[in-house]
Scaffold this active site. Structure first.
Site, PDB file in Angstrom:
ATOM      1  N   CYS A  83       0.851  -1.189   0.000  1.00 62.47           N
ATOM      2  CA  CYS A  83       0.000   0.000   0.000  1.00 62.47           C
ATOM      3  C   CYS A  83       0.895   1.250   0.000  1.00 62.47           C
ATOM      4  CB  CYS A  83      -0.949  -0.080   1.200  1.00 62.47           C
ATOM      5  SG  CYS A  83      -2.131   1.262   1.385  1.00 62.47           S
ATOM      6  N   ASP A 138      -8.757  -3.380  -7.680  1.00 63.85           N
ATOM      7  CA  ASP A 138      -8.370  -2.417  -6.648  1.00 63.85           C
ATOM      8  C   ASP A 138      -9.054  -1.079  -6.911  1.00 63.85           C
ATOM      9  OD1 ASP A 138      -7.060  -0.608  -4.951  1.00 63.85           O
ATOM     10  OD2 ASP A 138      -5.161  -1.667  -5.125  1.00 63.85           O
ATOM     11  N   HIS A 188      -7.631  -4.180  -3.282  1.00 64.87           N
ATOM     12  CA  HIS A 188      -6.567  -3.550  -2.503  1.00 64.87           C
ATOM     13  C   HIS A 188      -6.339  -4.333  -1.211  1.00 64.87           C
ATOM     14  CE1 HIS A 188      -3.897  -0.155  -1.928  1.00 64.87           C
ATOM     15  NE2 HIS A 188      -4.255  -0.125  -0.650  1.00 64.87           N
TER      16      HIS A 188
END
Length: 224
Positions: A118, A165, A193
């Site tokens: 991330c 995502d 994600h």
């Protein structure tokens, strides 16, 4: 398996870092870069996993510059708080602390790789483009990589993205792949994600396993 260290960046800032040590002779070193949730239980477990694979793994607490001991789960309010905290940290500050962590591992004579998730996925990309001496970097769903696509890696890089995502549109990762056709970049069908985090609703075991196998193979080749 791990212990908490205090490291010092070149600007004098002192920050915590979680270090996981392999049981046998180390193959090399890895910097594990956190998500916006801090060096939490999941990130410590990730570092422990890399230690089990033979690497000395250190996860620097990058949010110590904003709030010491920052650590949350994955609820909606945690995401909001994490984004707000991330907004108070400059990319240059994060890179300074990652560089200090790389240097700490290099003291033992290791080749050092960087892996991030991330927020950390973007930092891993920037570590490859900005920090001398990084042997390899792997970024998982780094939303900022497309914004730094003009930067050229000084070390081999591998990237992982989730097909569904919501934070990283298809156009973003395709932009990266077009600009850097020699960088292995994998898109996992149906993955969202955070798909490698088994504490999130977006966890996808099959994609997580495949991405990790590719990551380990990559580090075996470039780090040791």
């Amino acid at each position: 398996m791990g212990e908490t260290l205090t490291l010092t960046a070149e600007d004098g800032h002192k920050f915590a870092a979680y270090r996981a040590q392999p049981s046998g002779a180390p193959r090399g070193g890895l910097v594990v870069v956190q998500e916006i949730f801090g060096v939490n239980q999941h990130i410590r477990k990730v570092a422990d996993g890399f230690a089990a694979d033979g690497y000395v793994a250190i996860a620097p607490a990058l949010f110590d510059r904003v709030e010491r001991g920052y650590e949350t789960g994955y609820a909606a309010q945690d995401i909001e708080r994490g984004r707000a905290t991330r907004g108070k940290l400059s990319t240059d500050q994060a890179m300074t602390d990652v560089k200090a962590t790389v240097t700490e591992l290099q003291k033992a004579g290791f080749k050092v790789g960087v892996v991030g998730y991330c927020f950390g996925g973007t930092i891993a990309w920037l570590a490859a483009t900005r920090i001398d001496g990084v042997a390899a970097a792997v970024g998982y769903y780094g939303g900022g990589v497309a914004d730094a696509v003009e930067e050229k890696p000084k070390a081999p890089v591998m990237l992982h993205f989730g097909e569904t995502d919501a934070s990283i549109p298809k156009e973003a990762y395709e932009k990266v792949m077009k600009a850097h056709p020699t960088v292995p970049a994998y898109v996992y069908p149906g993955a969202g994600h955070g798909f490698v985090c088994d504490e999130r609703g977006s966890y996808q075991a099959e994609a997580a396993k495949l991405a990790r196998e590719r990551t380990i193979e990559f580090f075996r080749k470039h780090v040791g």
